[in-house]
Scaffold this motif. Structure first.
Motif, PDB file in Angstrom:
ATOM      1  N   VAL A 229       0.873  -1.179   0.000  1.00 60.45           N
ATOM      2  CA  VAL A 229       0.000   0.000   0.000  1.00 60.45           C
ATOM      3  C   VAL A 229       0.907   1.224   0.000  1.00 60.45           C
ATOM      4  O   VAL A 229       1.886   1.273   0.751  1.00 60.45           O
ATOM      5  CB  VAL A 229      -0.910   0.025   1.244  1.00 60.45           C
ATOM      6  N   ILE A 230       0.621   2.190  -0.862  1.00 63.84           N
ATOM      7  CA  ILE A 230       1.427   3.416  -0.885  1.00 63.84           C
ATOM      8  C   ILE A 230       0.517   4.625  -0.772  1.00 63.84           C
ATOM      9  O   ILE A 230      -0.646   4.578  -1.171  1.00 63.84           O
ATOM     10  CB  ILE A 230       2.304   3.523  -2.153  1.00 63.84           C
ATOM     11  N   TRP A 231       1.059   5.691  -0.197  1.00 58.10           N
ATOM     12  CA  TRP A 231       0.304   6.940  -0.123  1.00 58.10           C
ATOM     13  C   TRP A 231       1.243   8.123   0.054  1.00 58.10           C
ATOM     14  O   TRP A 231       2.412   7.970   0.409  1.00 58.10           O
ATOM     15  CB  TRP A 231      -0.709   6.908   1.014  1.00 58.10           C
ATOM     16  N   ARG A 232       0.692   9.289  -0.232  1.00 55.89           N
ATOM     17  CA  ARG A 232       1.357  10.551   0.060  1.00 55.89           C
ATOM     18  C   ARG A 232       0.588  11.255   1.163  1.00 55.89           C
ATOM     19  O   ARG A 232      -0.590  10.987   1.372  1.00 55.89           O
ATOM     20  CB  ARG A 232       1.389  11.460  -1.179  1.00 55.89           C
TER      21      ARG A 232
ATOM     22  N   ARG B 278       6.450  16.555  -5.041  1.00 54.47           N
ATOM     23  CA  ARG B 278       6.950  17.366  -3.920  1.00 54.47           C
ATOM     24  C   ARG B 278       5.867  17.621  -2.877  1.00 54.47           C
ATOM     25  O   ARG B 278       5.445  18.750  -2.626  1.00 54.47           O
ATOM     26  CB  ARG B 278       7.490  18.685  -4.466  1.00 54.47           C
ATOM     27  N   PHE B 279       5.398  16.543  -2.231  1.00 56.36           N
ATOM     28  CA  PHE B 279       4.382  16.676  -1.188  1.00 56.36           C
ATOM     29  C   PHE B 279       5.092  16.657   0.157  1.00 56.36           C
ATOM     30  O   PHE B 279       6.307  16.842   0.244  1.00 56.36           O
ATOM     31  CB  PHE B 279       3.387  15.524  -1.332  1.00 56.36           C
ATOM     32  N   GLY B 280       4.372  16.415   1.248  1.00 56.63           N
ATOM     33  CA  GLY B 280       5.004  16.382   2.566  1.00 56.63           C
ATOM     34  C   GLY B 280       5.844  15.131   2.761  1.00 56.63           C
ATOM     35  O   GLY B 280       6.998  15.188   3.181  1.00 56.63           O
ATOM     36  N   SER B 281       5.235  13.960   2.458  1.00 52.68           N
ATOM     37  CA  SER B 281       5.962  12.695   2.634  1.00 52.68           C
ATOM     38  C   SER B 281       5.372  11.630   1.715  1.00 52.68           C
ATOM     39  O   SER B 281       4.223  11.738   1.265  1.00 52.68           O
ATOM     40  CB  SER B 281       5.880  12.213   4.094  1.00 52.68           C
ATOM     41  N   PHE B 282       6.177  10.614   1.444  1.00 52.61           N
ATOM     42  CA  PHE B 282       5.737   9.475   0.641  1.00 52.61           C
ATOM     43  C   PHE B 282       6.010   8.218   1.447  1.00 52.61           C
ATOM     44  O   PHE B 282       7.128   8.001   1.937  1.00 52.61           O
ATOM     45  CB  PHE B 282       6.508   9.427  -0.677  1.00 52.61           C
ATOM     46  N   VAL B 283       4.972   7.374   1.608  1.00 46.15           N
ATOM     47  CA  VAL B 283       5.035   6.257   2.566  1.00 46.15           C
ATOM     48  C   VAL B 283       4.602   4.959   1.891  1.00 46.15           C
ATOM     49  O   VAL B 283       3.688   4.949   1.056  1.00 46.15           O
ATOM     50  CB  VAL B 283       4.136   6.536   3.790  1.00 46.15           C
ATOM     51  N   THR B 284       5.258   3.859   2.266  1.00 42.48           N
ATOM     52  CA  THR B 284       4.850   2.532   1.797  1.00 42.48           C
ATOM     53  C   THR B 284       4.505   1.667   3.008  1.00 42.48           C
ATOM     54  O   THR B 284       5.028   1.864   4.112  1.00 42.48           O
ATOM     55  CB  THR B 284       5.961   1.824   0.999  1.00 42.48           C
ATOM     56  N   ALA B 285       3.611   0.705   2.781  1.00 44.79           N
ATOM     57  CA  ALA B 285       3.237  -0.254   3.833  1.00 44.79           C
ATOM     58  C   ALA B 285       3.190  -1.644   3.203  1.00 44.79           C
ATOM     59  O   ALA B 285       2.437  -1.876   2.268  1.00 44.79           O
ATOM     60  CB  ALA B 285       1.875   0.117   4.421  1.00 44.79           C
TER      61      ALA B 285
END
Length: 242
Positions: free
Chosen positions: A196-199, A233-240
């Motif tokens: 799962v990925i999100w910004r 260029r958002f705040g953060s990029f996260v993977t789960a």
């Protein structure tokens, strides 16, 4: 966001210069044009007190919650996450736009912001599905493999199992109860080894812990505070990973 950027450029008399910047032939030329803009030069090199006063005035008039919601599509909860990071909204937006202008060539390699500034894509600078050879594949029948749904996200998530889920940044908008429901559903519907990925507009989105508690291994890949991230260029990029 497109409307906000284009309207802001017109209001301060930079519409045509911004268009020229977006069509700069090289990244070096783009940087040169960006840094030569009087407004940019003033913000980067002007007297700190005057810059602070000007920034606060712009934030009050153009970057308040009402304008950001109705003009930029930034929900109140997402706005609150930015403020929770301790970053004034004007600095957050300046960091975002300056990072793009200095590090990502709009005309050749950044259709996200090129479209925001000009209102259109280029044949060679557009989403992959609009490239001619990919569009032809879709037109010839590949599109039949897509499932297009207008149902609620959680209903669609429960409809089948997934190996990959892209959440975009919409979890920023949700309250705690819905986040918990989303995390539980993801754990049920994502197959082992799935991702799962999100910004997030936040440097450290608080709901990452909720998703981790549901059984995912959560990793922040990059943060805007650590330097140039990518073309968005958002705040953060996260993977789960499950």
């Amino acid at each position: 966001l497109c409307w906000v950027l284009q309207t802001l450029a017109m209001c301060i008399g930079l519409h045509f210069r911004v268009k020229r910047l977006a069509n700069a032939p090289t990244l070096a030329d783009q940087r040169k044009q960006w840094d030569s803009l009087a407004l940019v030069y003033f913000i980067k090199s002007g007297p700190r007190l005057l810059v602070w006063l000007f920034s606060k005035l712009i934030a009050l008039l153009l970057f308040n919650r009402v304008v950001l919601w109705f003009g930029g599509g930034v929900p109140g909860k997402q706005y609150a996450l930015i403020k929770k990071d301790g970053i004034p909204i004007e600095k957050y937006l300046a960091r975002t736009i300056d990072g793009i202008a200095e590090n990502s060539h709009l005309r050749k390699n950044n259709y996200f912001y090129y479209n925001c500034v000009t209102g259109h894509f280029l044949r060679e600078n557009c989403p992959s599905y609009l490239l001619e050879h990919n569009y032809n594949k879709l037109h010839d029948g590949l599109i039949q493999q897509l499932t297009i749904s207008t149902r609620f996200f959680l209903d669609e998530l429960r409809a089948r199992k997934y190996t990959k889920v892209i959440l975009m940044d919409h979890v920023d908008w949700l309250d705690e109860k819905v986040v918990q429901e989303l995390a539980t559903t993801l754990a049920q519907q994502v197959l082992p080894g799935g991702i799962v990925i999100w910004r997030s507009a936040s440097l450290c989105p608080p709901y990452a812990k909720v998703i981790a508690d549901a059984g995912f291994s959560v990793t922040c890949i990059s943060r805007a505070s650590e330097g140039y991230m990518d073309r968005v260029r958002f705040g953060s990029f996260v993977t789960a990973l499950l």
